[in-house]
Design a protein around this motif. Structure first.
Motif, short mmCIF file in Angstrom:
data_model
loop_
_atom_site.label_atom_id
_atom_site.label_comp_id
_atom_site.label_asym_id
_atom_site.label_seq_id
_atom_site.Cartn_x
_atom_site.Cartn_y
_atom_site.Cartn_z
N THR A 117 0.84 -1.19 0.00
CA THR A 117 0.00 0.00 0.00
C THR A 117 0.88 1.25 0.00
N GLU A 118 0.29 2.39 -0.31
CA GLU A 118 1.01 3.66 -0.26
C GLU A 118 1.45 3.96 1.18
N GLU A 119 0.62 3.61 2.15
CA GLU A 119 0.97 3.83 3.55
C GLU A 119 2.20 3.01 3.94
N ALA A 120 2.23 1.73 3.53
CA ALA A 120 3.38 0.87 3.84
C ALA A 120 4.63 1.37 3.13
N LEU A 121 4.46 1.88 1.92
CA LEU A 121 5.59 2.41 1.16
C LEU A 121 6.22 3.61 1.87
N ALA A 122 5.39 4.53 2.33
CA ALA A 122 5.90 5.70 3.05
C ALA A 122 6.56 5.28 4.36
N HIS A 123 5.94 4.34 5.06
CA HIS A 123 6.49 3.84 6.34
C HIS A 123 7.85 3.19 6.12
N LEU A 124 7.95 2.34 5.12
CA LEU A 124 9.20 1.62 4.87
C LEU A 124 10.30 2.58 4.41
N SER A 125 9.96 3.55 3.60
CA SER A 125 10.96 4.53 3.13
C SER A 125 11.54 5.30 4.30
N GLU A 126 10.68 5.69 5.26
CA GLU A 126 11.17 6.43 6.42
C GLU A 126 12.00 5.53 7.32
#
Length: 278
Positions: A117-126
């Motif tokens: 998901t977009e949320e998981a993508l942002a979380h993982l990038s951070e």
């Protein structure tokens, strides 16, 4: 942080049962990969042998318990142990898995996939930014095999990896066996996955075996590389610039000569340009 690791060639996973073989015979291996957590201690048998082995062979470090995708707090105690080990080993590169294995105080002791998901993508990038800033090194992430999918997923696994690379510069350790396992379990085309990943995003390849139960297959890494995975590797490699490639075995260990035969098979299937280190 997205500096590519050096090209070293063809390697093996270094396991304790092969310490003596490697020291005594000094086989024609370009590099070796250790399990990072096995060296979080100050001394003992692992370091006794590794100190000798790393004088001759470049070493890569591969972690299994960072749980970078977890929603819990970043485990800086773990990262401190990893950083100390990095300083002592001076590895060619470091890697871990794109997954989570813990939730709060619960540890599954398994490598669980994220929802795409977009949320998981942002979380993982951070999380990746935090980890790399602390380690002061790039971190390569490995795709895991999977046996379930999430209703919440908004994209395919390969689209998620592509987005992570474009957003963070992250490079990947592509385990071709894991791609094959997931493809069989979920009914997608493994080559569609492999071809979707940007070529510059691939830093390393794992080749390993699995257990086939007919209706599903399990990533056990305790069997020889199967013909279908060899075929995937050969087909994929023809379109790729050279990539560090290794044979990984985690259980049911064969004689050392058997692993060397698999390593030589990988060399034979790879393009001729991969066999030059210059």
């Amino acid at each position: 942080m997205n500096a590519s690791p050096p090209y070293l060639g063809f390697g093996l996973g270094l396991r304790t049962c092969y310490f003596e073989d490697i020291i005594q015979t000094q086989p024609d291996i370009d590099w070796l990969e250790i399990i990072s957590e096995n060296y979080f201690v100050d001394g003992g048998k692992p370091w006794h042998y590794l100190d000798q082995i790393k004088e001759r062979y470049p070493i890569a470090m591969h972690g299994v318990s960072m749980s970078i995708g977890s929603t819990g707090e970043v485990n800086f105690d773990y990262l401190s142990k990893l950083k100390r080990t990095i300083h002592r080993v001076n590895p060619a590169w470091i890697s871990d898995h794109l997954c989570f294995s813990s939730l709060g105080d619960f540890n599954s002791h398994d490598l669980l996939p994220l929802p795409y998901t977009e949320e998981a993508l942002a979380h993982l990038s951070e999380r990746l930014r935090i980890v790399q800033d602390f380690l002061e090194r790039p971190l390569i992430l490995e795709n895991v095999s999977s046996y379930l999918t999430y209703h919440q997923s908004q994209m395919t696994e390969w689209d998620f990896l592509c987005a992570l690379h474009h957003q963070s510069g992250c490079q990947f350790l592509l385990d071709i066996n894991n791609v094959y396992v997931s493809a069989r379990n979920h009914g997608f085309d493994a080559m569609d996955y492999l071809n979707a990943i940007p070529k510059q995003a691939v830093a390393q390849i794992h080749l390993a075996g699995h257990s086939d139960f007919g209706s599903h297959i399990v990533d056990t890494h305790d069997q020889p590389v199967c013909d279908a995975v060899w075929q995937l590797f050969e087909c994929y490699a023809q379109s790729m610039p050279r990539v560090n490639t290794m044979i990984e075995r985690d259980d049911n260990f064969p004689p050392f000569e058997t692993l060397m035969a698999e390593l030589n098979q990988a060399k034979a299937l790879a393009p001729m340009s991969w066999r030059s280190h210059g």
